[in-house]
Write a protein that holds these residues in place. Sequence first.
Motif, short mmCIF file in Angstrom:
data_model
loop_
_atom_site.label_atom_id
_atom_site.label_comp_id
_atom_site.label_asym_id
_atom_site.label_seq_id
_atom_site.Cartn_x
_atom_site.Cartn_y
_atom_site.Cartn_z
N ILE A 197 0.84 -1.20 0.00
CA ILE A 197 0.00 0.00 0.00
C ILE A 197 0.88 1.25 0.00
N ARG A 198 1.94 1.21 0.82
CA ARG A 198 2.83 2.37 0.87
C ARG A 198 3.46 2.64 -0.48
N ALA A 199 3.83 1.55 -1.17
CA ALA A 199 4.51 1.71 -2.45
C ALA A 199 3.57 2.25 -3.53
N SER A 200 2.25 2.11 -3.32
CA SER A 200 1.33 2.56 -4.36
C SER A 200 1.27 4.07 -4.46
N GLY A 201 1.65 4.75 -3.35
CA GLY A 201 1.93 6.19 -3.47
C GLY A 201 0.77 7.16 -3.43
N ARG A 202 -0.46 6.69 -3.56
CA ARG A 202 -1.57 7.66 -3.56
C ARG A 202 -2.52 7.40 -2.41
N GLY A 203 -2.81 8.40 -1.64
CA GLY A 203 -3.73 8.28 -0.51
C GLY A 203 -3.28 7.23 0.48
N VAL A 204 -1.97 7.11 0.67
CA VAL A 204 -1.40 6.02 1.45
C VAL A 204 -1.95 5.98 2.88
N GLU A 205 -1.95 7.15 3.55
CA GLU A 205 -2.33 7.16 4.96
C GLU A 205 -3.77 6.67 5.15
N ALA A 206 -4.68 7.20 4.30
CA ALA A 206 -6.09 6.81 4.42
C ALA A 206 -6.25 5.33 4.09
N SER A 207 -5.55 4.85 3.07
CA SER A 207 -5.63 3.44 2.71
C SER A 207 -5.18 2.56 3.86
N LEU A 208 -4.10 2.96 4.50
CA LEU A 208 -3.58 2.16 5.61
C LEU A 208 -4.55 2.15 6.79
N ARG A 209 -5.19 3.30 7.03
CA ARG A 209 -6.18 3.35 8.11
C ARG A 209 -7.30 2.35 7.84
N ALA A 210 -7.83 2.39 6.60
CA ALA A 210 -8.93 1.49 6.25
C ALA A 210 -8.47 0.04 6.30
N PHE A 211 -7.26 -0.20 5.79
CA PHE A 211 -6.70 -1.55 5.78
C PHE A 211 -6.62 -2.09 7.21
N ASN A 212 -6.05 -1.29 8.10
CA ASN A 212 -5.86 -1.75 9.48
C ASN A 212 -7.17 -1.95 10.23
N ALA A 213 -8.11 -1.04 9.98
CA ALA A 213 -9.40 -1.18 10.66
C ALA A 213 -10.07 -2.48 10.24
N ALA A 214 -10.05 -2.76 8.95
CA ALA A 214 -10.69 -3.98 8.46
C ALA A 214 -9.90 -5.22 8.92
N TYR A 215 -8.58 -5.08 8.95
CA TYR A 215 -7.74 -6.19 9.41
C TYR A 215 -8.12 -6.58 10.84
N ASP A 216 -8.27 -5.58 11.68
CA ASP A 216 -8.59 -5.86 13.09
C ASP A 216 -9.95 -6.52 13.23
N VAL A 217 -10.91 -6.07 12.44
CA VAL A 217 -12.24 -6.68 12.53
C VAL A 217 -12.16 -8.14 12.06
N ALA A 218 -11.45 -8.35 10.96
CA ALA A 218 -11.34 -9.71 10.42
C ALA A 218 -10.65 -10.64 11.41
N GLN A 219 -9.72 -10.07 12.18
CA GLN A 219 -9.00 -10.86 13.18
C GLN A 219 -9.81 -11.05 14.46
#
Lengths: 516, 714
Positions: A197-219
Amino acid sequence: MNMHSKPIVARRSPGPDGEKIITLAALAVGGQGGGVLTNWIVAVAEANGYRAQSTSVAGVAQRTGATIYYVEMCRDTGRMPVFALSPAIGDVDIMIASELMEGGRAIMRGFVTPGRTTMIASTHRIPAVSEKVAPGDGRANGPEVIEAMGIAADHVVAFDMETIAKKAGSVISSSLLGGLAGSGALPFPKESYEEVIRASGRGVEASLRAFNAAYDVAQGKTEAPVLEEAPKAPVPVLHVPEKLKKKWAALEARLTALPAEVQDMAGLGLKKVVDYQDVAYGAQYLDMVDKAVALDAAPYDLSINAAKYCARALCYDDIPRVADIKTRATRYERVKGEVVVKDDQVLMLTEYFHPRFEEFTTTLPRGLGRWVQKRKGFEAWYEKRFDKGRRIRTDSVPGFLSLWVMSSLRPIRRRLLRHESEMAHVDAWFATALEVAKTDRKLAAEVLANYRLIKGYSDTHARGLSKFAKVMGALDMLKGRDDAADWMRRLRTAALDDVKGEKLDGALDTVRSFAA
Amino acid sequence: MAERSFAKEVQKLKQGEGETFTGEGILAITKALLENGVGYVGGYQGSPISHLMDVLADAQEILGELGVHFEASASEATATAMLAASVHYPIRGAVTYKSVVGTNVASDALSNLASGGVTGGALIIVGEDYGEGSSIMQERTYAFAMKSQVWMLDPRPNLPSIVDAVGKGFEMSEISNTPVMLQVGIRSCHVHGHFTASDNKRPAMTVTDALENPKRKLDRIVLPPATYIHEAEKLTKRKPAAEKFIVDQGINERFGNPAGKVGLIVQGGTYNTVIRALNRLDLADIYGDTDIDMLVLNCVYPLVDQQILDFCDGKDAVLIVEEGHPNYIEQQIAHMLYKQGKAVKLEGKGMLPMGGEYTGQVMVDGLGAFFAEHAADLLPVAKVATNEEPVEIPDLSQTLPARPPGFCTGCPERPIFAATKLVEEDLGEHHISSDIGCHLFSIMPPFDLGATTMGYGLGPASAAAFHNENKGGRRSISFVGDGGFWHNGLTSSVGNAVFNKSDNVIVIVDNFYSAATGGQDILSSRADNKTKQTQNSIVTAVKGMGVKWVRQIDRTYDVTKVRDTLKEALTTEEEGPKVIVASSECMLNKQRRVKPEMAKAAKDGKRVVRPRFGVDEDVCTGDHACMRLSGCPSLSVKDTGDPLRDDPVAAIDQTCVGCGNCGEVADAAVLCPSFYQAEIVSNPSESEKRRASRSRRIISWLQTRRDAKRIAFA
């Protein structure tokens, strides 16, 4: 076409070193960013020493249709595996669905296999056109699909990933990736997803927030946002000026005299009616509810329906009503929130009105209105001069004032032509219901619920009235039957299902056939 | 071209010897063309080959350095005719289009090209849009290869094989003096993979060189008696040369154990699916290693008789895996075997379905049936019987709503069809002829408009038979897009209607681009384009064709105006075709262009107005009449949570672009006053802010005054 009655159940076999091909399909609605998601997944796989391939059929991807993306990956042992180009029935290891019904579609297409498939689905809805155009509620049954996922999939990770993405200021591809990572279906560490996600370069911070929130729910580390059947509106609060407090208290006191089952609905109805007109109107409303209660017994379904539909019937949509809503202070604040206006921005608001001759004349006092209605020459002049769309800027003083003046007709509403016709209609309907209630309370409750058919403005309103009349016309044929209430409900449902009224006509034919 | 930049992809085209190219199939082909010294490239865009065109259009710089000429052809016929440059000159040329529709359009030129034959390699890359997810009728290009006697490659669907096929295709074309078709399936075009790049090559002869040194050979021109010689040449020289090339170069590949008693003859394009099916039947590993004898036809036409016969020799049974109908390959092989008196059992269609895509399960079932019947001992016991008790999965078919494609959010074509609906409410239903393009979504809900679609630019032509004997009687309405109009419609549809004194109504839906294929520029596009002449007026062209009654609508969102114009066209006494040119920019392309501009302007402190629509949910009664005239993705339903209400109300989400359709439709159809337009002004001027705050104060005072006297929701 094929000679087999049942498809052959055939599993992939691993490579010589035990390396396995992992198959992953993603069903998305066009425009949801399925391409971004698959690119990320391929990148994660390659970063973890896997070979990967992705394909898609993107023909109408941007244009709201359902689109499928497909990825295969395999631990790199130095040789290129032969990857397939499309998902096969019974052969999908991971199924990602970016919308609830698309998850259901994946099941129907055979891509979700018991004992095999991990299903990662966002449970939010994007209604299809066919669901939106029904005059009533045409939306598909969501819980049924969620239940089917539980049966069809080996492992289900399903929650509202759209909301998670939005809250994080990102889009659903990020939270779907988080759901995938959190599901543990792929043997890759969480950090490698984040790297990609970081390497994709666009909207990285928001993407990571969404990624982590969903990751935690899935876990299972955090709760998923609750999927409510229907959102609960906050209980409306009335502003009561000092001078009216006593009168209002008297009305509230009347509420407590009602059976407990009826009080909630009647309370809401009373507030709505008083907000619409005045305290006297509220008393008139409670008189109607009282009449229903007098004929009713526990569980008071008839009275609850009376409380609900009398409130709606009394609060018909006329020009003063619309003007009132559009000129309230609370409305301006709500719009600001809805369209997201920041403090340093200015909001301009344009309302779309199209008052026809009918609306104009019925907003006049009874006598005048009737007199004008008869003047054909005047009608022609009006239509030529005024029967067109008007754009009114309610953020400007002149535009606001024009609506404010119309809303000021409220105190004299009872003298307007529209009120006369509405009340005649309401009285006839309510009297019929009470009459029926003497012999068949269930049927009477359905008769009350038929008011649901009356909605819309101008032509749509007229169509609603005619449907209402048609459904009510079946009453005499149904009276006395054990299943009368059931049939009345069915007729109403048919009327709400399609616009042209073909379903209603069909249902009416059936009623006629057994009445004959 | 368009508003999208392919700068990133263009960089990949510059890769040199030994570098690893990563990308999708169609881009790999583009790179391979340059590596093989192509002299010119043309084509007509369309899924799945649009990407090739788009990237080359943005790659003018490297094409210029290499001396390669590229142009976006007016049609597939133009593209194919362009290959005439390879007839007399040893220049490699390539054209590309979507098949089978493109090949249909190209077929006149294709026959002529194939007759005279070529000197330079001529490659036709056809994106075969067949199978699940296809947007066109299901036919095979194969028939064209057979009837015109051009060769057809169908390489295995991985990047190295596809890239290799480009080079081999040019060579084969030159050796056999025949154009070669390179068929790539939709999934192969979009498959992401890697291959090792080579240096780009400048063509040995450029088109400029040819122009400076003109050449002609009479016997290559398609005129009798040369045409008879061409036919004889095809049979006696060109086809044998091609067959020799196929064998010498090992174009078709053999896998597995040649001693096997059963074998598979498969089209290259189906190879991966076949291997996966074999793997699932425990007959191959994941790398394709197998004992099953396979002949993979990377060249599907012509077939080399001897190669096929040799393969079948000594076998009990052979299965032909041939996707699509009719089964041309199977028929040819059956013919070879029968003529040679061979007893090998030939299987194909029947064991596999007659039509439809050969997807994973279809292939497993077909191959499973073949082995069960002819080599049951090869199959592991577990695979013969359906021995897993299936879990009962609930039937959702009644629950799931169909999700057909529709107009994008803010699409300027939506209001045109909303207006047409309103006209029909007034004047009754009409016969409506549709055309190819985004506007064809009108046949879907909620509009349900349109009875036929006969081909690109042929919407009005397909209404040609509808001549009403009653002067004041009903007329047909036909739609054609700006893309279809320039492709074919100007002559075949508009010219034809003028010439034959048609009284019908033609609506030209002009969205400034060939939008459905990815937003390429066309003759009437409004943008400046460095390499194209744009801004050619459709109205002028139509008038030039002789149409007297023409109306231009510059803002399709004006539903009332579109409705009234259409009504006038259907009722006017003026004779001849009535043409309405309804123009507004494709919203998808417009957003791509405008969004970054607006964001930048807002950041720079300039005044920017962002429009959006909303719904007052207290005013909305939940009858959804607005959606029956819209279908916009951003206009949806939501629950109110109010126990007093049963039905969901209309709601507009954040994706709204504020096109205005909602308000215009509500206005034209007199629906309801629940819509409002919000315009959010970033960086407002000081006087604007002052004015706004003054208005707010006065409005507030009025509101407070009213609320003091009544009970109302706080």
